[in-house]
Enzyme design. Sequence first.
Site, PDB file in Angstrom:
ATOM      1  N   HIS A   1       0.810  -1.226   0.000  1.00 51.31           N
ATOM      2  CA  HIS A   1       0.000   0.000   0.000  1.00 51.31           C
ATOM      3  C   HIS A   1       0.842   1.274   0.000  1.00 51.31           C
ATOM      4  CE1 HIS A   1       0.241  -0.603   4.377  1.00 51.31           C
ATOM      5  NE2 HIS A   1      -0.546  -1.630   4.301  1.00 51.31           N
TER       6      HIS A   1
ATOM      7  N   HIS B   1      -2.280  -9.753  15.409  1.00 53.86           N
ATOM      8  CA  HIS B   1      -2.584  -8.557  14.605  1.00 53.86           C
ATOM      9  C   HIS B   1      -3.601  -8.951  13.537  1.00 53.86           C
ATOM     10  CE1 HIS B   1      -2.198  -4.861  12.520  1.00 53.86           C
ATOM     11  NE2 HIS B   1      -1.069  -5.063  11.863  1.00 53.86           N
TER      12      HIS B   1
ATOM     13  N   GLU C   1      -4.449  -7.211  10.780  1.00 49.68           N
ATOM     14  CA  GLU C   1      -4.218  -6.815   9.384  1.00 49.68           C
ATOM     15  C   GLU C   1      -4.061  -8.064   8.521  1.00 49.68           C
ATOM     16  OE1 GLU C   1      -1.137  -3.864   8.673  1.00 49.68           O
ATOM     17  OE2 GLU C   1      -2.048  -3.365   6.747  1.00 49.68           O
TER      18      GLU C   1
ATOM     19  N   ASP D   1      -2.397  -9.204   6.102  1.00 56.08           N
ATOM     20  CA  ASP D   1      -1.170  -9.934   5.755  1.00 56.08           C
ATOM     21  C   ASP D   1      -0.845 -10.971   6.820  1.00 56.08           C
ATOM     22  OD1 ASP D   1      -0.791  -7.621   7.299  1.00 56.08           O
ATOM     23  OD2 ASP D   1       1.275  -7.334   6.665  1.00 56.08           O
TER      24      ASP D   1
ATOM     25  N   HIS E   1       0.855  -0.971  15.182  1.00 56.56           N
ATOM     26  CA  HIS E   1       0.353  -0.620  13.867  1.00 56.56           C
ATOM     27  C   HIS E   1      -1.155  -0.387  13.893  1.00 56.56           C
ATOM     28  CE1 HIS E   1       0.171  -1.242   9.272  1.00 56.56           C
ATOM     29  NE2 HIS E   1       0.272   0.022   9.604  1.00 56.56           N
TER      30      HIS E   1
ATOM     31  N   ASP F   1       4.515  -6.844  13.869  1.00 54.95           N
ATOM     32  CA  ASP F   1       5.082  -5.858  12.936  1.00 54.95           C
ATOM     33  C   ASP F   1       6.379  -5.225  13.455  1.00 54.95           C
ATOM     34  OD1 ASP F   1       3.343  -6.096  10.820  1.00 54.95           O
ATOM     35  OD2 ASP F   1       2.054  -4.443  11.405  1.00 54.95           O
TER      36      ASP F   1
ATOM     37  N   TYR G   1      11.341  -0.184   7.054  1.00 53.62           N
ATOM     38  CA  TYR G   1      10.061  -0.646   7.599  1.00 53.62           C
ATOM     39  C   TYR G   1       9.607   0.278   8.732  1.00 53.62           C
ATOM     40  CZ  TYR G   1       6.476  -3.943   8.986  1.00 53.62           C
ATOM     41  OH  TYR G   1       5.258  -4.524   9.260  1.00 53.62           O
TER      42      TYR G   1
ATOM     43  N   HIS H   1       7.434 -10.109   9.617  1.00 55.63           N
ATOM     44  CA  HIS H   1       7.981  -9.932   8.261  1.00 55.63           C
ATOM     45  C   HIS H   1       9.506 -10.040   8.332  1.00 55.63           C
ATOM     46  CE1 HIS H   1       4.202  -8.383   6.578  1.00 55.63           C
ATOM     47  NE2 HIS H   1       4.120  -7.540   7.586  1.00 55.63           N
TER      48      HIS H   1
HETATM   49 FE1  FEO Z   1       0.271  -4.201  10.196  1.00 60.83          FE
HETATM   50 FE2  FEO Z   1       2.299  -6.612   8.665  1.00 60.83          FE
HETATM   51  O1  FEO Z   1       0.702  -5.768   9.241  1.00 60.83           O
END
Ligand code: FEO
Length: 389
Positions: free
Chosen positions: A24, A78, A80, A82, A144, A163, A191, A222
Amino acid sequence: MKAHEIKDGVYWVGAVDWNLRNFHGYDTPRGSSYNAYLVVAEKVALIDTVKAPFADDMLSRIASVIDPARIDYLVCNHVEMDHSGAIPRLLAAAPQATVVACAAGEKGLREHYHRDFPCRLVKSGDRLELGGKTLSFVTTPMVHWPDNMVSYLAEDGLLFSNDAFGQHYASSERFDDELPLQLVLEEAQKYYGNIVLSYQVMVGKAMASVAGLNIDIIAPSHGIVWRSHVPVILEHYGRWTSNQTEPRALIIYDTMWGSTEKLARTIGDAFENCGIPSRYFNLQHTHISHVMTEVVAARYICVGSPTMNNSLLPSVAAFLTYLKALSPKKRVGLAFGSYGWSGQSVDQVGEYLRDSGFEMMEPVRTKYIPDEETLSKVRAEVERMLEGK
Ligand code: FEO
């Protein structure tokens, strides 16, 4: 696909997204990974899942260790997508699994997936006994999203940080000591600058709340797992969240006919004459997410645009919108630009930087094409202003 054991009974069962190039708006030339972790004790827990299209990768890695139907707990650190996107597939494969989430996490999951599922609500300090291993939880809202939490495996000193401490980096290596440290730190800084920076106060609080834990391994959601350089990444996050910057100038601009670029070079010269190194970023050639990597560590942020149609060049407007939302603190700002007749752009740049909370230097502007005498005056004026900084 196989799982990677990162500690006795703890496996990385995530997915590598080699082709991700845009998250994004964040330019991700090195791809990313979505990290899920399987903890196998008397009970079995899965920490997070992966982006929905990668559910098969995750399930096949889990199946290389245990039958996915054996999973007792699905910890959602989390919401989100992903990290939660493969939850429906996981719950289909492990129908008796209980979701473990904080209250905001449970609410977020229901608002995303509009289905019922058994859920065990946890708050900071709660523990989940797995028989031989114990998970505990710390809620970290707004590291996040409101639903963030981290999970800690005390017996292994292992923090599942979601995150925080992550990097968008696709690799077949799983650990920080299997890749050049500078490269991993650069991606961690990018990041931080593009995802985490906006929530720096909450990240600072989250770091304080896990400061008492014995952390041997940080397993983010990640990129690579930190096992050999845990103190290094903690020290970097400490500096970034407290806005400790280096005396370095970023000269960020776009130009129509070269006049704003001449100002950019002149301003950079002035910084260098004062012993402050400069880096130049023409927004026609550099992605704004890369500029944010540099903003994380630089004290002087100089932004320039010529006036076009009584406004800014769109590339500069896009950068300033992005910068203001990410809201770095304790920076010194300088607005500059060229104009033909109306000249609104410099004040508009200054307004964005002031609204971002920057301490502002006097703006620098020039009409049409500056001659050498004008540029010398600009250089002297910037050097004079820098004496007071
Ligand atoms: Fe806030 Fe990797 O998601």
